[in-house]
Design a protein around this motif. Structure first.
Motif, short mmCIF file in Angstrom:
data_model
loop_
_atom_site.label_atom_id
_atom_site.label_comp_id
_atom_site.label_asym_id
_atom_site.label_seq_id
_atom_site.Cartn_x
_atom_site.Cartn_y
_atom_site.Cartn_z
N MET A 40 0.85 -1.04 -0.09
CA MET A 40 0.10 -0.14 -0.01
C MET A 40 0.91 1.08 0.04
N THR A 41 2.05 1.25 0.76
CA THR A 41 2.96 2.13 0.67
C THR A 41 3.61 2.55 -0.72
N GLU A 42 3.78 1.48 -1.46
CA GLU A 42 4.24 1.69 -2.95
C GLU A 42 3.10 2.45 -3.73
N LEU A 43 1.91 1.95 -3.58
CA LEU A 43 1.00 2.51 -4.24
C LEU A 43 0.63 3.86 -4.24
N ILE A 44 0.72 4.43 -2.76
CA ILE A 44 0.58 5.67 -2.53
C ILE A 44 1.88 6.66 -2.92
N HIS A 45 2.97 5.90 -3.13
CA HIS A 45 4.20 6.52 -3.73
C HIS A 45 4.00 6.71 -5.02
N GLN A 46 3.41 5.81 -5.68
CA GLN A 46 3.53 6.00 -7.05
C GLN A 46 2.14 6.95 -7.60
N LEU A 47 1.27 7.33 -7.10
CA LEU A 47 0.20 8.01 -7.26
C LEU A 47 0.69 9.30 -6.77
N THR A 48 1.36 9.59 -5.89
CA THR A 48 1.90 10.90 -5.56
C THR A 48 2.89 11.39 -6.49
N GLN A 49 3.82 10.49 -7.11
CA GLN A 49 4.78 10.82 -8.06
C GLN A 49 3.89 11.11 -9.30
N GLN A 50 3.04 10.32 -9.65
CA GLN A 50 2.29 10.53 -10.80
C GLN A 50 1.72 11.98 -10.90
N THR A 51 1.03 12.38 -9.64
CA THR A 51 0.36 13.76 -9.48
C THR A 51 1.28 14.63 -9.75
N TYR A 52 2.40 14.52 -9.05
CA TYR A 52 3.51 15.46 -9.13
C TYR A 52 4.00 15.87 -10.52
N TYR A 53 4.13 14.94 -11.22
CA TYR A 53 4.42 14.89 -12.68
C TYR A 53 3.30 15.51 -13.66
N GLN A 54 2.18 15.20 -13.31
CA GLN A 54 1.20 15.96 -14.12
C GLN A 54 0.96 17.41 -13.94
N LEU A 55 1.13 17.69 -12.59
CA LEU A 55 1.12 19.29 -12.21
C LEU A 55 2.27 20.08 -12.89
N ASN A 56 3.47 19.54 -12.80
CA ASN A 56 4.57 20.04 -13.68
C ASN A 56 4.21 20.25 -15.20
N GLN A 57 3.72 19.05 -15.64
CA GLN A 57 3.36 19.14 -17.15
C GLN A 57 2.09 20.48 -17.04
N LEU A 58 1.37 20.45 -16.51
CA LEU A 58 0.13 21.53 -16.56
C LEU A 58 0.72 22.84 -16.41
N THR A 59 1.65 22.99 -15.28
CA THR A 59 2.24 24.17 -14.89
C THR A 59 3.11 24.91 -16.43
N ASN A 60 3.63 23.91 -17.08
CA ASN A 60 4.60 24.26 -18.30
C ASN A 60 3.68 24.79 -19.34
N PHE A 81 -7.43 10.20 -5.89
CA PHE A 81 -7.19 10.25 -4.40
C PHE A 81 -8.70 9.49 -3.84
N ALA A 82 -9.67 9.56 -4.23
CA ALA A 82 -11.01 9.25 -3.71
C ALA A 82 -11.07 7.76 -3.85
N LYS A 83 -10.32 7.09 -4.97
CA LYS A 83 -10.24 5.57 -5.16
C LYS A 83 -9.28 5.21 -4.14
N LEU A 84 -8.09 5.91 -4.11
CA LEU A 84 -7.07 5.63 -2.83
C LEU A 84 -7.53 5.42 -1.67
N MET A 85 -8.33 6.44 -1.25
CA MET A 85 -8.85 6.49 0.00
C MET A 85 -9.78 5.16 0.41
N VAL A 86 -10.52 4.91 -0.79
CA VAL A 86 -11.53 3.70 -0.66
C VAL A 86 -10.60 2.45 -0.19
N ALA A 87 -9.44 2.27 -1.27
CA ALA A 87 -8.84 0.98 -0.99
C ALA A 87 -8.05 0.88 0.35
N VAL A 88 -7.65 1.99 0.97
CA VAL A 88 -6.87 1.91 2.17
C VAL A 88 -7.66 1.85 3.30
N LYS A 89 -9.01 2.45 3.21
CA LYS A 89 -10.00 1.95 4.16
C LYS A 89 -10.69 0.47 4.00
#
Length: 602
Positions: free
Chosen positions: A1-21, A46-54
């Protein structure tokens, strides 16, 4: 679960950089829309991630694969889900590898099958052999040891024999075929039948085979419909690719009609001729739109169509020509029309036809044929000049004919003639002789269609000339007789006024009614000349009749309360014949007046 959260965070950060550029070169509205879209997608993830964690936290059962101790040892059920997920990923990767290997094998098999089923042809050398009759890729040692013989190709002779044979077959087919009468040329040239209409189109047709039963095939089609080469801005661009596409479509339509017709040459003429007529109307309408911007009096009237059938042009519609002075045009029925003249250019089986309203007639009241436009040198300006000149000449001719005498009227017609205008030899002028080498010249302004008058030598005031012009332009052409009558009266009165002034006598155009005797009823054309002292109470009256005869009277005004007298000079004195049917002006009988007064005193 930790790795899943890490991957989702990295993906969101990458998409945010692309949007900014990507937001630098976008507008404010687009930026807001992209940010809202990114936030919605991220919220869903993140809503899907929250459901999986719960779900993982609430799952308390142990795995059934003998790893109970390890699972309990970890203390969470999340490790169990991650292990299962990794197992699934490994199975999917194995299946993907197998599928990729199968696709590569099938592609290699397809390549090997195509190479083994078709031989490799030497196309380049084959083209050289067919076109030049020689193989250029032989080893050089062969040329050194063996002298190759000169290869002669019978291509030209064979081609000539084939063309001659095909020409004879086409001759026979043309001899038995029905040829449209509209064709101005039909002959055979180099294995083709050349037929067409002069200045319109020319079609090169041939046969598919060497028998007369073979159908006609269009090999080339030339369209000669063009604007006048001298016109540049007023002409449409016929070199545009869309025009070439239309030619190909006409070629295809004519070919399909010929293949299914028993009279193919007639169908060829109908299709191509209809296209040429439509093209001519298109060119003329384009020229009219350009000319209307240069000449405001020219107006293209739309009848709801696309000008593929006819063009209606009204001219002399300038704003300066109002309803009160629009030139009156008479139709063959004698009715008078205030609408501007109209030129209608329409299609007919023989080509373009011109129709003018009102009709243009000659002195015998027969319609005058109008110029037929040249399809290879279309010039709307030249057509309009021809039509306007013909219409102006027709109107002047009608004005000239209207001067013929009626019963008991004066003959103005014998004093009139149509001559070339001094300003423009191509224009006509109606010249009407008045008196003493003076004449009234009647013209029509080609720009407005209004009558213009000019007296030579100039003697009338401009306001008086303008009044006469307005009278002709606002009423029927028959008013020209009234205008000529008024001008002639004015000239005669001016002549007698000049004679009176030369004798140092005063003149007036009217006297008070109280100064005249009861039976002295003179017209408005009368001229009163006061005699010199001691006869200042007497006037010589020159009255001009409706047939331009001069009547002379001597009247005495009331000095006080004495009775006035009225004397007809022609009854008292023997004067030269003044009623010989002409309007030749005579001298004033001043001496006769004094003789009469002397006799009255005696």
């Amino acid at each position: 679960m930790t790795e899943l959260i890490h991957q989702l965070t990295q993906q969101t950060y990458y998409q945010l950089n692309q949007l900014t550029n990507s937001l630098h070169d976008r507008s404010g509205l687009e930026r807001r829309a992209l940010i809202v879209l990114f936030l919605n997608q991220t919220r869903i993830k993140f809503a899907k991630l929250m459901v999986a964690v719960k779900w993982a936290l609430n799952n308390s059962y142990a795995p059934a694969n003998g790893r109970e101790e390890e699972s309990n040892k970890d203390g969470t059920a999340g490790n169990f889900i991650i292990n299962k997920s990794w197992d699934i990923l490994r199975v999917i990767e194995a299946q993907d590898s197998l599928l990729r290997n199968a696709a590569d094998s099938l592609y290699n098999l397809h390549s090997e099958v195509s190479e083994r089923s078709a031989p490799i042809y030497d196309l380049t050398n084959a083209v050289d052999v067919l076109t030049t009759g020689a193989y250029k890729r032989l080893p050089l040692v062969i040329h050194k040891t063996i002298e190759s013989p000169t290869i002669t190709t019978p291509r030209d002779d064979e081609k000539k024999r084939v063309i001659d044979r095909l020409s004879r077959i086409i001759h026979l087919k043309l001899f038995s075929a029905s040829i449209p009468s509209q064709f101005t040329e039909a002959y055979v040239l180099n294995g083709h039948a050349v037929c067409g209409v002069s200045r319109e189109f020319r079609a090169h047709i041939t046969l598919k085979g060497d028998t007369e039963t073979e159908p006609w095939v269009i090999s080339h089609l030339d369209i000669f419909v063009r604007s006048d080469p001298e016109l540049t801005e007023e002409s449409p661009n016929l070199q545009h690719p869309s025009f070439s596409k239309q030619i190909k479509e006409v070629n295809h339509l004519a070919q399909s009609r010929m293949s299914a017709s028993s009279n193919p040459l007639h169908d060829l003429y109908e299709v191509v001729h209809a296209f040429c007529i439509s093209l001519q109307l298109y060119i003329l309408s384009h020229q009219c739109q350009k000319l209307s911007k240069i000449q405001p009096s020219l107006q293209l009237v739309s009848d709801g169509s696309d000008h593929s059938k006819k063009i209606v042009i009204k001219y002399w519609t300038s704003s300066s020509v109002t309803a009160s002075n629009t030139p009156a045009t008479s139709s063959q029925s004698g009715e008078t029309s205030k609408s501007p003249p109209t030129l209608e250019i329409s299609s007919s089986p023989s080509g373009l036809t011109l129709k003018h309203t009102p009709s243009i007639t000659d002195p015998s009241n027969h319609s005058v044929p109008l110029m037929k436009p040249r399809s290879d040198r279309l010039n709307l300006g030249e057509i309009l000049n021809h039509v306007i000149n013909a219409y102006v000449q027709s109107r002047l001719t009608r004005a000239y004919e209207s001067l013929r005498p009626t019963s008991g009227g004066f003959d103005f017609h014998s004093r009139s003639r149509l001559l070339p205008s001094e300003e423009d030899a191509h224009q006509l002028c109606l010249k009407i002789d008045l008196v003493k080498n003076s004449s009234l010249n009647v013209r029509i302004d080609r720009r407005t269609g209004l009558y213009s008058l000019k007296v030579e030598p100039p003697s009338f005031e401009e306001d008086f000339i303008k009044l006469l012009e307005d009278r002709i332009n606002s009423m029927d052409v028959g008013e020209i007789k009234t205008v000529v009558r008024v001008s002639l009266n004015r000239k005669m009165v001016e002549y007698y006024e000049s004679l009176a002034h030369s004798a140092r006598l005063t003149t007036t155009r009217r006297l008070p009614k109280r100064s005249l005797v009861a039976n002295a009823n003179f017209t408005e054309n009368a001229l009163y000349i006061r005699l010199a002292q001691p006869h200042q109470d007497y006037f010589l009256v020159v009255e001009i009749t409706e047939i331009f005869q001069q009547k002379l009277f001597l009247i005495r005004t009331k000095p006080n309360d004495e009775v006035t007298g009225l004397v007809n000079i022609e009854q008292v004195e023997a004067l030269p014949d003044r009623h010989n049917g002409s309007i030749e002006l005579k001298p004033l009988p001043i001496a006769a007046c004094y003789r009469i007064l002397n006799r009255m005193r005696e």
